[in-house]
Scaffold this motif. Structure first.
Motif, PDB file in Angstrom:
ATOM      1  N   ILE A  57      -6.682   9.074   4.613  1.00 39.65           N
ATOM      2  CA  ILE A  57      -5.826   7.958   4.209  1.00 39.65           C
ATOM      3  C   ILE A  57      -5.945   6.843   5.247  1.00 39.65           C
ATOM      4  O   ILE A  57      -5.894   7.087   6.438  1.00 39.65           O
ATOM      5  CB  ILE A  57      -4.364   8.427   4.101  1.00 39.65           C
ATOM      6  CG1 ILE A  57      -4.239   9.472   2.988  1.00 39.65           C
ATOM      7  CG2 ILE A  57      -3.436   7.258   3.841  1.00 39.65           C
ATOM      8  CD1 ILE A  57      -2.877  10.102   2.898  1.00 39.65           C
ATOM      9  N   ASP A  58      -6.100   5.622   4.751  1.00 40.03           N
ATOM     10  CA  ASP A  58      -6.207   4.452   5.625  1.00 40.03           C
ATOM     11  C   ASP A  58      -4.802   3.921   5.892  1.00 40.03           C
ATOM     12  O   ASP A  58      -4.212   3.243   5.056  1.00 40.03           O
ATOM     13  CB  ASP A  58      -7.083   3.393   4.966  1.00 40.03           C
ATOM     14  CG  ASP A  58      -7.363   2.225   5.883  1.00 40.03           C
ATOM     15  OD1 ASP A  58      -6.903   2.244   7.048  1.00 40.03           O
ATOM     16  OD2 ASP A  58      -8.046   1.287   5.448  1.00 40.03           O
ATOM     17  N   MET A  59      -4.249   4.251   7.041  1.00 39.00           N
ATOM     18  CA  MET A  59      -2.880   3.868   7.377  1.00 39.00           C
ATOM     19  C   MET A  59      -2.720   2.358   7.542  1.00 39.00           C
ATOM     20  O   MET A  59      -1.648   1.830   7.322  1.00 39.00           O
ATOM     21  CB  MET A  59      -2.421   4.586   8.657  1.00 39.00           C
ATOM     22  CG  MET A  59      -2.252   6.083   8.479  1.00 39.00           C
ATOM     23  SD  MET A  59      -1.104   6.522   7.164  1.00 39.00           S
ATOM     24  CE  MET A  59       0.431   5.961   7.855  1.00 39.00           C
ATOM     25  N   SER A  60      -3.790   1.659   7.900  1.00 36.97           N
ATOM     26  CA  SER A  60      -3.667   0.211   8.063  1.00 36.97           C
ATOM     27  C   SER A  60      -3.340  -0.453   6.723  1.00 36.97           C
ATOM     28  O   SER A  60      -2.564  -1.411   6.673  1.00 36.97           O
ATOM     29  CB  SER A  60      -4.940  -0.385   8.657  1.00 36.97           C
ATOM     30  OG  SER A  60      -6.035  -0.192   7.785  1.00 36.97           O
ATOM     31  N   LYS A  61      -3.891   0.073   5.623  1.00 36.87           N
ATOM     32  CA  LYS A  61      -3.580  -0.468   4.299  1.00 36.87           C
ATOM     33  C   LYS A  61      -2.126  -0.191   3.944  1.00 36.87           C
ATOM     34  O   LYS A  61      -1.442  -1.047   3.399  1.00 36.87           O
ATOM     35  CB  LYS A  61      -4.485   0.159   3.234  1.00 36.87           C
ATOM     36  CG  LYS A  61      -5.911  -0.314   3.288  1.00 36.87           C
ATOM     37  CD  LYS A  61      -6.719   0.296   2.174  1.00 36.87           C
ATOM     38  CE  LYS A  61      -8.162  -0.122   2.235  1.00 36.87           C
ATOM     39  NZ  LYS A  61      -8.966   0.515   1.193  1.00 36.87           N
ATOM     40  N   ILE A  62      -1.659   0.999   4.277  1.00 30.56           N
ATOM     41  CA  ILE A  62      -0.272   1.353   3.978  1.00 30.56           C
ATOM     42  C   ILE A  62       0.682   0.463   4.774  1.00 30.56           C
ATOM     43  O   ILE A  62       1.661  -0.049   4.231  1.00 30.56           O
ATOM     44  CB  ILE A  62      -0.014   2.847   4.275  1.00 30.56           C
ATOM     45  CG1 ILE A  62      -0.827   3.693   3.293  1.00 30.56           C
ATOM     46  CG2 ILE A  62       1.462   3.186   4.203  1.00 30.56           C
ATOM     47  CD1 ILE A  62      -0.809   5.164   3.573  1.00 30.56           C
ATOM     48  N   ARG A  63       0.378   0.252   6.047  1.00 29.38           N
ATOM     49  CA  ARG A  63       1.224  -0.619   6.876  1.00 29.38           C
ATOM     50  C   ARG A  63       1.242  -2.046   6.342  1.00 29.38           C
ATOM     51  O   ARG A  63       2.286  -2.695   6.288  1.00 29.38           O
ATOM     52  CB  ARG A  63       0.746  -0.592   8.320  1.00 29.38           C
ATOM     53  CG  ARG A  63       1.105   0.680   9.041  1.00 29.38           C
ATOM     54  CD  ARG A  63       0.773   0.608  10.537  1.00 29.38           C
ATOM     55  NE  ARG A  63       0.786   1.932  11.096  1.00 29.38           N
ATOM     56  CZ  ARG A  63      -0.287   2.633  11.430  1.00 29.38           C
ATOM     57  NH1 ARG A  63      -1.488   2.113  11.291  1.00 29.38           N
ATOM     58  NH2 ARG A  63      -0.172   3.851  11.925  1.00 29.38           N
ATOM     59  N   ALA A  64       0.077  -2.542   5.950  1.00 32.44           N
ATOM     60  CA  ALA A  64      -0.007  -3.902   5.415  1.00 32.44           C
ATOM     61  C   ALA A  64       0.813  -4.017   4.128  1.00 32.44           C
ATOM     62  O   ALA A  64       1.521  -5.009   3.922  1.00 32.44           O
ATOM     63  CB  ALA A  64      -1.462  -4.282   5.155  1.00 32.44           C
ATOM     64  N   ASP A  65       0.739  -3.004   3.276  1.00 30.41           N
ATOM     65  CA  ASP A  65       1.528  -3.003   2.041  1.00 30.41           C
ATOM     66  C   ASP A  65       3.023  -2.993   2.350  1.00 30.41           C
ATOM     67  O   ASP A  65       3.806  -3.689   1.708  1.00 30.41           O
ATOM     68  CB  ASP A  65       1.175  -1.805   1.163  1.00 30.41           C
ATOM     69  CG  ASP A  65      -0.203  -1.910   0.534  1.00 30.41           C
ATOM     70  OD1 ASP A  65      -0.760  -3.033   0.511  1.00 30.41           O
ATOM     71  OD2 ASP A  65      -0.724  -0.886   0.070  1.00 30.41           O
ATOM     72  N   GLU A  66       3.421  -2.191   3.340  1.00 28.96           N
ATOM     73  CA  GLU A  66       4.831  -2.124   3.723  1.00 28.96           C
ATOM     74  C   GLU A  66       5.316  -3.465   4.275  1.00 28.96           C
ATOM     75  O   GLU A  66       6.418  -3.905   3.957  1.00 28.96           O
ATOM     76  CB  GLU A  66       5.057  -1.022   4.764  1.00 28.96           C
ATOM     77  CG  GLU A  66       4.975   0.369   4.192  1.00 28.96           C
ATOM     78  CD  GLU A  66       5.117   1.453   5.242  1.00 28.96           C
ATOM     79  OE1 GLU A  66       5.117   1.139   6.454  1.00 28.96           O
ATOM     80  OE2 GLU A  66       5.226   2.615   4.851  1.00 28.96           O
ATOM     81  N   GLU A  67       4.480  -4.125   5.082  1.00 32.82           N
ATOM     82  CA  GLU A  67       4.847  -5.430   5.637  1.00 32.82           C
ATOM     83  C   GLU A  67       5.019  -6.460   4.526  1.00 32.82           C
ATOM     84  O   GLU A  67       5.966  -7.243   4.534  1.00 32.82           O
ATOM     85  CB  GLU A  67       3.794  -5.901   6.638  1.00 32.82           C
ATOM     86  CG  GLU A  67       3.827  -5.148   7.950  1.00 32.82           C
ATOM     87  CD  GLU A  67       2.710  -5.555   8.896  1.00 32.82           C
ATOM     88  OE1 GLU A  67       2.028  -6.571   8.639  1.00 32.82           O
ATOM     89  OE2 GLU A  67       2.513  -4.836   9.895  1.00 32.82           O
TER      90      GLU A  67
END
Length: 103
Positions: A57-67
């Motif tokens: 899982i690419d956590m940077s994509k998840i963080r960007a989505d959350e932001e």
């Protein structure tokens, strides 16, 4: 018995059950001649499941989505606050107008 001749062509079984064995390529040629969609050769193999060892899982994509979600929620909250302020202001202005008329 099923088998292939020296050229790799399909051979009819000799066991009396009249089975024919075809390769995927041969089957696709036959299907094409019948106007059917060819069988998948597996070249477009299924992608590994996200979160597996092969596809972490690419956590940077998840963080960007959350932001983005948080920014959207903040903007929605500001819009709601401004809407309430406008409603209150319009009520106050309506009361002021009614006081002026009474004088």
């Amino acid at each position: 018995n099923m088998g292939r001749n020296d050229e790799g062509r399909a051979v009819v079984s000799e066991g009396g059950n009249n089975e024919i064995s075809l390769s995927v390529e041969e089957t696709n040629k036959l299907r094409a001649s019948l106007g059917l969609k060819p069988l998948d050769l597996g070249e477009g193999a299924a992608k590994p499941k996200e979160g597996s060892k092969d596809a972490p899982i690419d956590m940077s994509k998840i963080r960007a989505d959350e932001e983005r979600l948080m920014k959207t929620l903040e903007i929605q909250n500001k819009i709601q606050e401004m809407k309430k302020q406008r409603q209150v202001a319009s009520k106050v202005m309506a009361k002021k107008r009614s006081w002026r008329i009474k004088l």
